[in-house]
Scaffold this active site. Structure first.
Site, PDB file in Angstrom:
ATOM      1  N   CYS A   1      31.412   7.775  19.868  1.00  0.00           N
ATOM      2  CA  CYS A   1      32.247   7.097  18.877  1.00  0.00           C
ATOM      3  C   CYS A   1      33.317   6.254  19.575  1.00  0.00           C
ATOM      4  O   CYS A   1      33.542   5.092  19.222  1.00  0.00           O
ATOM      5  CB  CYS A   1      32.891   8.128  17.951  1.00  0.00           C
ATOM      6  SG  CYS A   1      33.816   7.408  16.575  1.00  0.00           S
ATOM      7  N   CYS A   2      33.965   6.835  20.591  1.00  0.00           N
ATOM      8  CA  CYS A   2      34.965   6.090  21.374  1.00  0.00           C
ATOM      9  C   CYS A   2      34.323   4.868  22.044  1.00  0.00           C
ATOM     10  O   CYS A   2      34.941   3.805  22.148  1.00  0.00           O
ATOM     11  CB  CYS A   2      35.582   6.985  22.438  1.00  0.00           C
ATOM     12  SG  CYS A   2      36.726   8.244  21.821  1.00  0.00           S
TER      13      CYS A   2
ATOM     14  N   CYS B   1      43.126   7.340  16.909  1.00  0.00           N
ATOM     15  CA  CYS B   1      42.455   7.224  15.619  1.00  0.00           C
ATOM     16  C   CYS B   1      42.863   8.395  14.723  1.00  0.00           C
ATOM     17  O   CYS B   1      43.126   9.503  15.199  1.00  0.00           O
ATOM     18  CB  CYS B   1      40.945   7.201  15.808  1.00  0.00           C
ATOM     19  SG  CYS B   1      40.326   5.727  16.645  1.00  0.00           S
TER      20      CYS B   1
ATOM     21  N   CYS C   1      41.224  11.880  14.967  1.00  0.00           N
ATOM     22  CA  CYS C   1      41.321  12.521  16.288  1.00  0.00           C
ATOM     23  C   CYS C   1      42.759  12.737  16.741  1.00  0.00           C
ATOM     24  O   CYS C   1      43.009  12.976  17.927  1.00  0.00           O
ATOM     25  CB  CYS C   1      40.574  11.680  17.323  1.00  0.00           C
ATOM     26  SG  CYS C   1      38.818  11.474  16.954  1.00  0.00           S
TER      27      CYS C   1
ATOM     28  N   CYS D   1      39.446   9.032  26.240  1.00  0.00           N
ATOM     29  CA  CYS D   1      38.399   8.309  25.511  1.00  0.00           C
ATOM     30  C   CYS D   1      37.560   7.466  26.446  1.00  0.00           C
ATOM     31  O   CYS D   1      36.497   6.986  26.075  1.00  0.00           O
ATOM     32  CB  CYS D   1      39.022   7.417  24.438  1.00  0.00           C
ATOM     33  SG  CYS D   1      40.110   6.145  25.104  1.00  0.00           S
TER      34      CYS D   1
END
Length: 262
Positions: free
Chosen positions: A137-138, A222, A225, A250
């Site tokens: 996702c990162c 984010c 997170c 990340c």
């Protein structure tokens, strides 16, 4: 939530991050001078850009770039998953930098189709299921846009500080670890600053900052997170709190030649 203090017979007031943290080091003036010198060196390197995450440190650096009229561009990664408070600060930064043509602001977003496909395949909460999925996702939301932001740059400027975590304890003012692989230098002008130094500068210079800092969010990423921290927790405890401490990066600040997070 923010700290609330009240005296008998008096109205309660909400303590801000400035109230709680603004404590300059004894040698703060020397640190500030060193920071300005480092930014001047960065500006002289060639095409250079500042990575502004909209956190307290990066807002300080942007303020210094503007105060000294340095030709350092600024970029923000809008991941599509930021807090509403962060987006509001981004709008404020856009308006601010419109008055500073020497330091134009560029906002980079992830490739929308890649985000849609990832969420459709793995679900909204994929980052909680495994470190591999969180890093994927990162990769989509941060690393790919970062690559575009850094393309053609001779150097970039970050808000990394040694105090932020054990993995960052050796952060240098000028990091040459990326030079062989990318040709870029990384400047970390606040490397020696304490959290108290950061908030002292913000308070004295009325620097705009994310109100989440007032609610005990020292490190803001984010929304899914990031959480607030409690008394005694590590500075970055609110980032990816469900993971092992060693995995808490990340990928934006990884020393590639050592294979470790920085």
């Amino acid at each position: 939530m923010s700290a609330v203090t009240a005296l008998p017979g008096a109205e309660a007031y909400v303590a801000t991050a400035i109230d709680l943290h603004a404590r300059p080091s004894a040698n703060f003036d020397a640190k500030l001078h060193e920071t300005v010198v480092t930014l001047l060196k960065a500006a002289a390197t060639g095409p250079v850009t500042q990575a502004n995450s909209l956190g307290a440190e990066d807002m300080v650096i942007t303020h210094l770039i503007n105060a000294h009229q340095l030709p350092i561009g600024i970029f923000v990664l809008d991941t599509g998953a930021l807090h509403a408070e962060t987006l509001t600060l981004l709008d404020r930064l856009k308006a601010q930098q419109a008055a500073h043509p020497h330091a134009p602001l560029t906002v980079y977003q992830p490739q929308q189709q890649a985000v849609v496909q990832f969420v459709a395949r793995e679900g909204e909460g994929a980052m909680y299921r495994s470190i591999a999925l969180r890093k994927a996702c990162c990769g989509i939301r941060k690393l790919e846009p970062l690559a575009r932001a850094l393309a053609g740059q001779a150097a970039w400027v970050t808000g990394l500080r040694r105090e932020q975590s054990g993995a960052r304890a050796d952060v240098p003012l000028v990091d040459r670890s990326e030079q062989e692989s990318t040709g870029r230098l990384k400047y970390n002008p606040l490397a020696e600053w304490t959290w108290g130094d950061v908030w002292h500068y913000i308070g004295v210079n009325a620097v705009a900052y994310n109100p989440l800092h007032d609610a005990f969010y020292p490190s803001i990423g984010c929304a899914p997170c990031t959480r607030a921290i409690t008394l005694g927790e590590d500075f970055r405890a609110g980032r990816w709190w469900w993971e092992d401490e060693a995995a808490k990066e990340c990928g934006l600040h990884v020393k590639k030649e050592e294979g470790i997070a920085a």
